[in-house]
Design an enzyme around this catalytic site. Structure first.
Site, mmCIF file in Angstrom:
data_model
loop_
_atom_site.group_PDB
_atom_site.id
_atom_site.type_symbol
_atom_site.label_atom_id
_atom_site.label_comp_id
_atom_site.label_asym_id
_atom_site.label_seq_id
_atom_site.Cartn_x
_atom_site.Cartn_y
_atom_site.Cartn_z
ATOM 1 N N HIS A 1 27.914 34.053 -40.961
ATOM 2 C CA HIS A 1 27.186 34.305 -39.704
ATOM 3 C C HIS A 1 27.999 33.757 -38.516
ATOM 4 C CE1 HIS A 1 23.194 34.178 -37.382
ATOM 5 N NE2 HIS A 1 24.013 33.477 -36.610
ATOM 6 N N GLU A 2 28.515 32.544 -38.692
ATOM 7 C CA GLU A 2 29.302 31.911 -37.620
ATOM 8 C C GLU A 2 30.594 32.689 -37.358
ATOM 9 O OE1 GLU A 2 28.192 29.581 -35.902
ATOM 10 O OE2 GLU A 2 26.759 28.450 -37.108
ATOM 11 N N HIS B 1 30.107 35.713 -35.206
ATOM 12 C CA HIS B 1 30.118 35.344 -33.774
ATOM 13 C C HIS B 1 31.562 35.165 -33.295
ATOM 14 C CE1 HIS B 1 25.870 34.774 -33.203
ATOM 15 N NE2 HIS B 1 25.770 33.774 -34.069
HETATM 16 ZN ZN ZN Z 1 24.030 32.890 -34.665
#
Ligand code: ZN
Length: 270
Positions: free
Chosen positions: A62-63, A66
């Site tokens: 998830h990171e 980004h």
């Molecule tokens: Zn996030």
């Protein structure tokens, strides 16, 4: 963060583990192992440890979603660190535009959503094609990880800055008001009661004696409330600085907050 151990570099981004992460990893391992109560305890803890590891690998993915979208907009990510309350990606600058902010903010939940859907598909496949208790427990583990990713996506979309949903809200306000500082102040202000509400939810659940694990929401909500208050104060100072700047007709771009810590609370706990 001090007391952070580097575990490696990926896409030229340092990946680290803060010592506090060990506590939440142990907690999650225990909570998941308790859900596998039908297994012998060693096997249950092994399953719990693997499941918890998969949840944190999902959070790391998830990171990175980004970080890689941020890179497309010219914003470098210094590090991604797992810690007590989840993960944090430290971006070198704020996104350059509302459009960039929205794209970067939505990349993480999108990645978690895709992982959740893939996990659901795998779960259905395992249930349909395998037999026996161990196979069923493996399938249930996959299902748990899928749900955890779905919860991670949904929870981080709550409009509570500095979570992803709060960043989307700020970007919308930023575009509307053409003021980064005012938008940040408004988004962080809205985030305070939402984070405090999480504390209230945890206290309510604890008071009604449902599950001791709900104490997590009190801790997480308290941490998020503190983050929102600090971000709001900083934003108010930026608004004041922007006002002075406008009054003095310097014509400079609005102030940007130093750095950008993108926070990902690990909400899905057993
Ligand atoms: Zn996030």
């Amino acid at each position: 963060m001090s007391q952070t151990f580097t575990v490696g570099r990926l896409f030229d981004i340092r990946v680290g583990i803060h010592v506090s992460w060990l506590a939440v990893y142990a907690f999650l391992t225990y909570a998941i192992a308790a859900a596998f109560g039908s297994l012998g305890s060693t096997q249950a803890y092994a399953m719990g440890a693997l499941c918890a590891l998969a949840v944190f690998l999902s959070l790391t993915a998830h990171e990175f979603a980004h970080a890689l979208v941020a890179r497309r907009y010219g914003v470098r990510t210094q590090s991604i660190t797992l810690f007590l309350f989840g993960g944090v990606a430290t971006l070198e600058n704020e996104p350059p535009s509302p459009r960039a902010e929205i794209a970067i903010a939505l990349a993480g939940p999108a990645a978690s959503g895709v992982l959740g859907l893939v996990g659901c598909g795998l779960f259905a496949l395992l249930i349909a094609t395998t037999h026996g208790r161990l196979a069923r427990d493996v399938a249930e583990s996959v299902g748990y990880i899928a749900v955890a990713n779905g919860v991670l996506a949904a929870f981080n979309l709550l409009p509570s800055f500095p979570m992803d949903g709060g960043r989307v809200l700020r970007a919308v306000l930023w575009r509307r008001w053409n003021s980064h500082a005012r938008a940040t102040a408004a988004a962080t202000f809205i985030g305070i009661p939402l984070a405090a509400g999480l504390v209230g939810y945890g206290v309510f659940e604890l008071a009604h004696g449902h599950r001791w694990q709900d104490g997590w929401y009190v801790l997480l909500g308290g941490f998020l409330t503190l983050q929102s208050v600090v971000a709001y104060r900083t934003a108010r100072e930026a608004v004041a600085a922007e006002g002075v700047r406008l009054e003095s007709q310097l014509g400079l771009a609005g102030p940007t907050l130093a750095g950008s810590a993108r926070l990902e609370p690990s909400a899905p706990i057993a």
